[in-house]
Design a protein around this motif. Structure first.
Motif, PDB file in Angstrom:
ATOM      1  N   VAL A  38       0.880  -0.996  -0.010  1.00  0.00           N
ATOM      2  CA  VAL A  38       0.010  -0.111   0.018  1.00  0.00           C
ATOM      3  C   VAL A  38       0.930   1.267  -0.084  1.00  0.00           C
ATOM      4  O   VAL A  38       1.880   1.382   0.367  1.00  0.00           O
ATOM      5  CB  VAL A  38      -1.044   0.002   1.271  1.00  0.00           C
ATOM      6  N   SER A  39       0.137   2.196  -0.407  1.00  0.00           N
ATOM      7  CA  SER A  39       0.943   3.611  -0.350  1.00  0.00           C
ATOM      8  C   SER A  39       0.269   4.444   0.487  1.00  0.00           C
ATOM      9  O   SER A  39      -0.743   4.704   0.883  1.00  0.00           O
ATOM     10  CB  SER A  39       0.834   4.375  -1.824  1.00  0.00           C
ATOM     11  N   LYS A  40       1.295   4.943   1.218  1.00  0.00           N
ATOM     12  CA  LYS A  40       1.053   6.100   2.514  1.00  0.00           C
ATOM     13  C   LYS A  40       0.067   7.069   1.742  1.00  0.00           C
ATOM     14  O   LYS A  40      -1.041   7.567   2.476  1.00  0.00           O
ATOM     15  CB  LYS A  40       2.279   6.852   2.930  1.00  0.00           C
ATOM     16  N   ASP A  41       0.110   7.590   0.433  1.00  0.00           N
ATOM     17  CA  ASP A  41      -0.586   8.570   0.179  1.00  0.00           C
ATOM     18  C   ASP A  41      -2.127   8.288  -0.383  1.00  0.00           C
ATOM     19  O   ASP A  41      -2.968   9.224  -0.248  1.00  0.00           O
ATOM     20  CB  ASP A  41       0.046   9.362  -1.098  1.00  0.00           C
ATOM     21  N   ASP A  43      -3.779   5.490   1.180  1.00  0.00           N
ATOM     22  CA  ASP A  43      -4.426   4.556   2.202  1.00  0.00           C
ATOM     23  C   ASP A  43      -4.106   5.099   3.501  1.00  0.00           C
ATOM     24  O   ASP A  43      -3.429   5.556   4.178  1.00  0.00           O
ATOM     25  CB  ASP A  43      -3.677   3.124   2.322  1.00  0.00           C
ATOM     26  N   SER A  44      -5.537   5.176   4.231  1.00  0.00           N
ATOM     27  CA  SER A  44      -5.621   5.681   5.548  1.00  0.00           C
ATOM     28  C   SER A  44      -4.762   4.761   6.709  1.00  0.00           C
ATOM     29  O   SER A  44      -4.361   5.421   7.604  1.00  0.00           O
ATOM     30  CB  SER A  44      -7.109   5.993   5.994  1.00  0.00           C
ATOM     31  N   GLY A  45      -4.754   3.503   6.332  1.00  0.00           N
ATOM     32  CA  GLY A  45      -4.216   2.767   7.453  1.00  0.00           C
ATOM     33  C   GLY A  45      -5.146   2.142   8.562  1.00  0.00           C
ATOM     34  O   GLY A  45      -4.774   1.289   9.345  1.00  0.00           O
ATOM     35  N   LEU A  46      -6.265   2.235   7.952  1.00  0.00           N
ATOM     36  CA  LEU A  46      -7.408   1.940   9.105  1.00  0.00           C
ATOM     37  C   LEU A  46      -7.799   0.599   8.484  1.00  0.00           C
ATOM     38  O   LEU A  46      -8.344   0.336   7.385  1.00  0.00           O
ATOM     39  CB  LEU A  46      -8.571   2.898   9.015  1.00  0.00           C
ATOM     40  N   ALA A  95       3.888   4.378   7.942  1.00  0.00           N
ATOM     41  CA  ALA A  95       5.501   4.445   7.878  1.00  0.00           C
ATOM     42  C   ALA A  95       6.011   3.769   6.584  1.00  0.00           C
ATOM     43  O   ALA A  95       5.515   2.492   6.727  1.00  0.00           O
ATOM     44  CB  ALA A  95       6.329   4.385   9.300  1.00  0.00           C
ATOM     45  N   PRO A  96       6.743   4.161   5.855  1.00  0.00           N
ATOM     46  CA  PRO A  96       7.294   3.489   4.693  1.00  0.00           C
ATOM     47  C   PRO A  96       7.931   2.414   5.262  1.00  0.00           C
ATOM     48  O   PRO A  96       8.798   2.401   6.314  1.00  0.00           O
ATOM     49  CB  PRO A  96       8.201   4.453   3.874  1.00  0.00           C
ATOM     50  N   GLY A  97       7.971   1.089   4.663  1.00  0.00           N
ATOM     51  CA  GLY A  97       8.744  -0.070   4.996  1.00  0.00           C
ATOM     52  C   GLY A  97       7.672  -1.170   5.414  1.00  0.00           C
ATOM     53  O   GLY A  97       6.480  -1.203   5.290  1.00  0.00           O
ATOM     54  N   PRO A  98       8.308  -2.528   5.915  1.00  0.00           N
ATOM     55  CA  PRO A  98       7.424  -3.581   6.234  1.00  0.00           C
ATOM     56  C   PRO A  98       6.516  -3.177   7.254  1.00  0.00           C
ATOM     57  O   PRO A  98       7.001  -2.629   8.353  1.00  0.00           O
ATOM     58  CB  PRO A  98       8.386  -4.692   6.338  1.00  0.00           C
ATOM     59  N   ILE A  99       5.425  -3.873   7.585  1.00  0.00           N
ATOM     60  CA  ILE A  99       4.643  -3.832   8.550  1.00  0.00           C
ATOM     61  C   ILE A  99       4.500  -5.345   9.065  1.00  0.00           C
ATOM     62  O   ILE A  99       3.936  -6.224   8.615  1.00  0.00           O
ATOM     63  CB  ILE A  99       3.117  -3.628   8.089  1.00  0.00           C
ATOM     64  N   ARG A 100       4.735  -5.295  10.354  1.00  0.00           N
ATOM     65  CA  ARG A 100       4.703  -6.802  11.136  1.00  0.00           C
ATOM     66  C   ARG A 100       4.577  -6.138  12.682  1.00  0.00           C
ATOM     67  O   ARG A 100       5.277  -6.004  13.311  1.00  0.00           O
ATOM     68  CB  ARG A 100       5.911  -7.502  11.163  1.00  0.00           C
ATOM     69  N   LYS A 120      -2.804 -10.072  14.450  1.00  0.00           N
ATOM     70  CA  LYS A 120      -1.510  -9.481  13.604  1.00  0.00           C
ATOM     71  C   LYS A 120      -2.140  -8.749  12.577  1.00  0.00           C
ATOM     72  O   LYS A 120      -2.836  -9.096  11.810  1.00  0.00           O
ATOM     73  CB  LYS A 120      -0.937 -10.678  13.244  1.00  0.00           C
ATOM     74  N   ILE A 121      -1.114  -7.665  11.978  1.00  0.00           N
ATOM     75  CA  ILE A 121      -1.120  -7.028  10.895  1.00  0.00           C
ATOM     76  C   ILE A 121       0.129  -7.279  10.186  1.00  0.00           C
ATOM     77  O   ILE A 121       1.107  -7.177  10.677  1.00  0.00           O
ATOM     78  CB  ILE A 121      -1.538  -5.588  11.136  1.00  0.00           C
ATOM     79  N   LYS A 122       0.161  -7.271   8.898  1.00  0.00           N
ATOM     80  CA  LYS A 122       1.152  -7.491   8.038  1.00  0.00           C
ATOM     81  C   LYS A 122       0.979  -6.665   6.577  1.00  0.00           C
ATOM     82  O   LYS A 122      -0.097  -6.369   6.135  1.00  0.00           O
ATOM     83  CB  LYS A 122       1.747  -8.901   7.932  1.00  0.00           C
ATOM     84  N   GLY A 123       2.216  -6.478   5.960  1.00  0.00           N
ATOM     85  CA  GLY A 123       2.145  -6.000   4.725  1.00  0.00           C
ATOM     86  C   GLY A 123       3.480  -4.952   4.630  1.00  0.00           C
ATOM     87  O   GLY A 123       4.392  -5.092   5.016  1.00  0.00           O
ATOM     88  N   GLU A 124       3.273  -4.024   3.540  1.00  0.00           N
ATOM     89  CA  GLU A 124       4.326  -3.176   3.057  1.00  0.00           C
ATOM     90  C   GLU A 124       3.822  -1.857   2.797  1.00  0.00           C
ATOM     91  O   GLU A 124       2.941  -1.693   1.731  1.00  0.00           O
ATOM     92  CB  GLU A 124       5.365  -4.030   2.056  1.00  0.00           C
TER      93      GLU A 124
END
Length: 143
Positions: A38-41, A43-46, A95-100, A120-124
């Motif tokens: 996902v892109s920070k710009d 996606d809200s991250g919710l 924040a840019p980078g992997p999500i774990r 758990k949440i994961k992604g990039e």
């Protein structure tokens, strides 16, 4: 023989008793939400973890906490009645980078040891590559 029947009856009643109470079952079988790339710009991250109380008593979520400050979970305030559904919202700061990340749910659910459920949440999170208009124009003119 009477002693055996008495012991069997006590064991059976204690097993039946241990299975009554609130039970939490999450929609995602592995309790994981995959953000994917996902892109920070954009996606809200919710995201939301949806669950159902499959037990026979009200489910009370007492606490929901994350492993870091970059993930903010929110819990339902009211008890979830038997057969009803609820959700736990999670907001990642993108924040840019992997999500774990792991979120721990504390409840009165009898189907998890101590009522504690790990989510758990994961992604990039990727940064969109920006095309500089001047660079693009120079490249086109040199061709």
């Amino acid at each position: 023989m009477k002693n055996f029947l008495l012991i069997a009856a006590i064991a059976f009643s204690s097993v039946t008793f241990a299975q009554s109470g609130a039970k939490i079952e999450f929609k995602d079988s592995d309790n994981t939400i995959d953000y994917g790339k996902v892109s920070k710009d954009s996606d809200s991250g919710l995201r939301s973890f949806e669950f159902k109380n499959t037990g026979d008593a009200p489910l009370i979520i007492t606490n929901v906490q994350s492993t870091c400050g970059c993930t903010v979970p929110s819990k339902p305030e009211a008890p979830i009645m038997p057969g009803k559904t609820g959700k736990i919202d999670v907001k990642y700061n993108m924040a840019p980078g992997p999500i774990r990340k792991t979120i721990t749910v504390e409840s009165n659910a009898v189907n998890y040891e101590g009522g504690r459920v790990p989510l758990k949440i994961k992604g990039e999170v990727v940064v969109k590559s920006e095309t500089n208009v001047l660079e693009k124009k120079k490249t086109m003119m040199s061709k």
